[in-house]
Write an enzyme that holds these catalytic residues in place. Structure first.
Site, short mmCIF file in Angstrom:
data_model
loop_
_atom_site.label_atom_id
_atom_site.label_comp_id
_atom_site.label_asym_id
_atom_site.label_seq_id
_atom_site.Cartn_x
_atom_site.Cartn_y
_atom_site.Cartn_z
CG ASP A 287 -1.93 1.14 1.19
OD1 ASP A 287 -2.58 1.34 0.15
OD2 ASP A 287 -2.06 1.85 2.21
CD GLU A 292 3.24 6.59 -1.14
OE1 GLU A 292 2.46 7.54 -0.86
OE2 GLU A 292 3.34 5.56 -0.44
CG HIS A 317 -0.15 5.97 1.38
ND1 HIS A 317 1.05 6.62 1.50
CD2 HIS A 317 -0.56 5.72 2.65
CE1 HIS A 317 1.35 6.77 2.78
NE2 HIS A 317 0.38 6.23 3.50
#
Length: 439
Positions: A287, A292, A317
């Site tokens: 996750d 990111e 996430h």
């Protein structure tokens, strides 16, 4: 600096709990109307809470970066963020009016905590509110991995009917190994046990197990016995790259599963990809990632080796991304920020001395609250108490954390002329970082 709680009110200041005076509503001296900037689509519960206090609130649905962030943060007293906005030293240097930062999430590594503290800026987060949401997600991932649901769903979307039972298992009687037995790890432990799993955990601290969960002495021992390994550790120097090729290929059992809902830097992505493609791991759920995207959209392209792996659940996430968790986070963080702004309470601050004083009674018309953030050096309390010498110190509390100390003091017999004199004297002290007076 030692903690020095004092109370000079004596018996006259005490009353029955059934006959308490109402607290005095304090207002700031020499401070403009409070301005709050909320980024990354902070939940409406926080916005409503701040507006109820009469604060000016400006909101953005995305993270801000670079010059845009610096321009917006210049005049605000409080900024609220989630995980994507980076409050570096360069950004904080431009935030001349900033009093507090609210991280509407668990992590605070997106903030330069030391710089914030050195500027008298308290940082608050929400360490508990999304624990249940993350724990439930992990349970769902464990079941989905054991039954290869991700692959079967993808195949069905492609028009492929593939009814198989090989290498699909119940999770009952399987061993779950939890790395990090904090709030999330402990809740996961209870849920997994209710599903019939056997739970072991590893933590660097001595923690009381819940239910039948059992601690082990080392990470290697945990990895070697677990069918499923779930990571729930913060990002620290000790946890960066914690799980690499040695941990996966040499210690984890062949056919086991790895789940990371903690921090992206905990697992080395190349080692994970190698273990999945070689079938050493039967599956994984990720996750969080070392890098990111800053916003939603078709811009996740840094880890191509993962995209072709079988039985790999990849999510963006979303561990704490439930309506319930975001509502609770909004309430928890906005409440802490409001108490700090209105009363000076720093309980829950992660980079700052945590102190509080009971409320001033509304009958104490000439009592003011001094909030003095200062360098943690000898002689400061003597200096501050000399400034208070012509007034009665009703309550005082001082504590320190690292290089920063914080004094809260309620002093009485203060008229409007005294207010300016006291404020100017405190601000002029060599150790002063930031001073506020509430009256």
């Amino acid at each position: 600096m030692a903690t020095l709680p004092t109370d000079t009110t004596g018996a006259r200041g005490r009353s029955s709990s059934f006959n308490q005076n109402k607290p005095k509503i304090l207002r700031p001296f020499n401070t403009a109307e409070v301005k709050i900037l909320l980024l990354e689509n902070i939940n409406a519960t926080a916005i409503d809470s701040f507006k109820k206090q009469g604060y000016q609130v400006e909101t953005y649905s995305k993270a801000l970066v670079g010059d845009e962030l610096i321009e917006k943060i210049k005049d605000v007293h409080v900024i609220g963020i989630r995980s994507k906005t980076k409050l570096t030293k360069a950004v904080l240097d431009e935030a001349k009016n900033l009093m507090a930062i609210g991280c509407f999430c668990i992590g605070t590594n997106q903030v330069d905590l030391k710089t914030a503290a050195s500027k008298g800026v308290a940082v608050f987060n929400s360490p508990f509110s999304n624990s249940r949401s993350v724990a439930e997600l992990v349970i769902g991932e464990i079941i989905a991995l054991a039954r290869q649901l991700g692959d079967r769903s993808t195949e069905m979307h492609q028009g492929v009917w593939n009814k198989v039972s090989k290498n699909c298992f119940e999770i009952r009687h399987k061993v779950l190994g939890i790395v990090g037995y904090g709030h999330i790890g402990a809740q996961l432990s209870v849920l997994a046990e209710a599903m019939g799993m056997t739970v072991y955990f590893y933590d660097i601290q001595q923690i009381m197990p819940l239910g039948q969960a059992k601690p082990v002495d080392s990470l290697e021992e945990l990895l070697s016995i677990a069918d499923f390994v779930s990571l729930h550790v913060p990002e620290t120097e000790d946890t960066k790259n914690m799980i690499g090729e040695i941990e996966i290929m040499q210690f984890m059992k062949k056919g086991s599963y790895l789940l990371n809902n903690a921090r992206g830097t905990v697992v080395q992505i190349p080692a994970l990809a190698k273990a999945l493609h070689s079938d050493h791991l039967a599956g994984a759920a990720i996750d969080v990632y070392p890098k990111e995207p800053a916003s939603n959209g078709p811009n996740f392209s840094d880890y191509p080796d993962l995209l072709s792996a079988k039985n790999l659940i990849m999510t963006p996430h979303i561990g704490g991304s439930t309506e319930e968790a975001q509502r609770m986070i909004g309430i928890e963080v906005s409440t802490a920020l409001t108490k700090f702004i209105n009363d000076g309470s720093s309980l829950g601050a992660v980079n700052f001395p945590e102190i509080d004083l009971r409320a001033i009674s509304q009958d104490d018309k000439d009592t003011v609250r001094v909030l003095y953030i200062h360098q943690n050096i000898p002689g400061v309390l003597r200096t501050i108490n000399e400034i208070f010498a012509d007034h009665n110190v009703e309550k005082q509390y001082s504590d320190s954390k690292g290089d920063v100390a914080y004094v809260m003091a309620d002093i009485s017999n203060v008229n409007e002329k005294d207010l300016q004199t006291v404020y100017n004297a405190i601000v002029a002290t060599p150790a002063n970082i930031k001073t506020r007076v509430l009256y």
